[in-house]
Write a protein that holds these residues in place. Structure first.
Motif, mmCIF file in Angstrom:
data_model
loop_
_atom_site.group_PDB
_atom_site.id
_atom_site.type_symbol
_atom_site.label_atom_id
_atom_site.label_comp_id
_atom_site.label_asym_id
_atom_site.label_seq_id
_atom_site.Cartn_x
_atom_site.Cartn_y
_atom_site.Cartn_z
ATOM 1 N N CYS A 50 45.635 42.037 29.008
ATOM 2 C CA CYS A 50 44.997 42.039 30.275
ATOM 3 C C CYS A 50 44.762 40.446 30.315
ATOM 4 C CB CYS A 50 43.840 42.848 29.831
ATOM 5 S SG CYS A 50 42.758 41.995 28.459
ATOM 6 N N ILE A 51 44.970 39.694 29.707
ATOM 7 C CA ILE A 51 44.357 38.190 29.733
ATOM 8 C C ILE A 51 45.036 37.669 30.930
ATOM 9 C CG2 ILE A 51 44.135 35.985 28.768
ATOM 10 C CD1 ILE A 51 42.360 37.943 27.666
ATOM 11 N N SER A 52 46.202 37.567 31.298
ATOM 12 C CA SER A 52 46.881 36.993 32.368
ATOM 13 C C SER A 52 46.700 37.474 33.769
ATOM 14 C CB SER A 52 48.314 36.796 31.918
ATOM 15 O OG SER A 52 48.940 38.169 31.984
ATOM 16 N N ILE A 53 46.441 38.844 33.547
ATOM 17 C CA ILE A 53 46.061 39.705 34.835
ATOM 18 C C ILE A 53 44.729 39.401 35.450
ATOM 19 C CG2 ILE A 53 45.251 41.980 34.044
ATOM 20 C CD1 ILE A 53 48.262 42.200 36.056
ATOM 21 N N CYS A 54 43.660 39.000 34.698
ATOM 22 C CA CYS A 54 42.296 38.935 34.883
ATOM 23 C C CYS A 54 42.252 37.488 35.663
ATOM 24 C CB CYS A 54 41.479 39.188 33.863
ATOM 25 S SG CYS A 54 39.731 38.830 34.384
ATOM 26 N N ARG A 55 42.010 37.552 36.778
ATOM 27 C CA ARG A 55 42.111 36.350 37.537
ATOM 28 C C ARG A 55 40.622 35.287 37.276
ATOM 29 N NH1 ARG A 55 42.978 38.511 43.298
ATOM 30 N NH2 ARG A 55 41.978 40.169 42.357
ATOM 31 N N THR A 56 39.560 36.093 37.179
ATOM 32 C CA THR A 56 38.265 35.412 37.205
ATOM 33 C C THR A 56 38.068 34.995 35.457
ATOM 34 O OG1 THR A 56 37.200 37.565 36.786
ATOM 35 C CG2 THR A 56 37.549 36.888 39.063
ATOM 36 N N ARG A 57 38.909 35.386 34.750
ATOM 37 C CA ARG A 57 38.508 35.150 33.352
ATOM 38 C C ARG A 57 37.495 35.575 32.741
ATOM 39 N NH1 ARG A 57 40.533 29.461 31.486
ATOM 40 N NH2 ARG A 57 40.750 30.532 29.490
ATOM 41 N N ALA A 58 37.129 36.842 33.265
ATOM 42 C CA ALA A 58 36.148 38.070 32.721
ATOM 43 C C ALA A 58 36.647 38.424 31.254
ATOM 44 C CB ALA A 58 35.806 39.148 33.799
ATOM 45 N N LEU A 59 37.967 38.450 31.232
ATOM 46 C CA LEU A 59 38.702 38.726 30.204
ATOM 47 C C LEU A 59 39.225 37.728 29.678
ATOM 48 C CD1 LEU A 59 39.956 42.402 31.130
ATOM 49 C CD2 LEU A 59 38.402 41.908 29.082
ATOM 50 N N ASP A 60 38.903 37.273 28.519
ATOM 51 C CA ASP A 60 39.400 36.000 28.148
ATOM 52 C C ASP A 60 39.688 36.012 26.467
ATOM 53 O OD1 ASP A 60 40.272 33.309 28.215
ATOM 54 O OD2 ASP A 60 38.281 32.426 28.779
#
Ligand code: SF4
Ligand code: SF4
Length: 135
Positions: free
Chosen positions: A91-101
């Motif tokens: 999921c990391i690269s798909i989360c644009r806001t970096r809520a998932l990091d």
């Protein structure tokens, strides 16, 4: 200036009212609609980001509540099921806001609710259904 991300739940009789317009005009708020959904029973559900002076934000939210709109913080509607997460990083690269990091030193994934805009992009990419949006 302050920002607030909230979820509005409209009862049926308010769906066609110019509630957002009033927030902008009467309370000098900038309102960014992140998501909108109308349920089959015609109840409206909006995810909003509101920006403005603190006093205006409070006054605008009070106005909305008095109308009968249910308001809750966006954070309450987005869930990361940590127990299901395998830290696979899909999921990391798909989360644009970096809520998932991911912490690159430990390769541990974390979720920051304050950064999440409920875009749902992580839902289909997570093989373990670790992310859930509750609306
Ligand atoms: S819903 Fe969107 S912003 Fe929130 S964690 Fe998933 S991809 Fe990131
Ligand atoms: S895709 Fe799902 S299981 Fe993989 S790191 Fe992201 S939340 Fe965790």
């Amino acid at each position: 200036m302050q920002k607030k991300r909230v979820v509005f739940s409209y009862p049926q009789h308010l769906v066609e009212q110019p509630v957002i317009t009033r927030l902008v005009k009467d309370f000098d708020l900038t309102v960014n609609i992140l998501r909108a959904r109308i349920t089959p029973k015609e109840q409206g559900r909006l995810v909003l980001e509101m920006t403005g002076k603190r006093s205006n934000l409070e006054a605008g939210i009070n106005y909305i509540k008095e109308l009968g709109v249910e308001i809750q913080s966006l954070a309450q509607d987005v869930k990361w099921h940590e127990d299901r997460c395998t830290h696979c990083t899909a999921c990391i690269s798909i989360c644009r806001t970096r809520a998932l990091d991911v912490d690159r030193s430990t390769m541990e994934v974390s979720f920051n609710r304050d950064k999440c805009i409920a875009c749902e992009l992580c839902i289909p990419v997570c093989p373990y259904q670790a992310m859930e949006i509750l609306f």
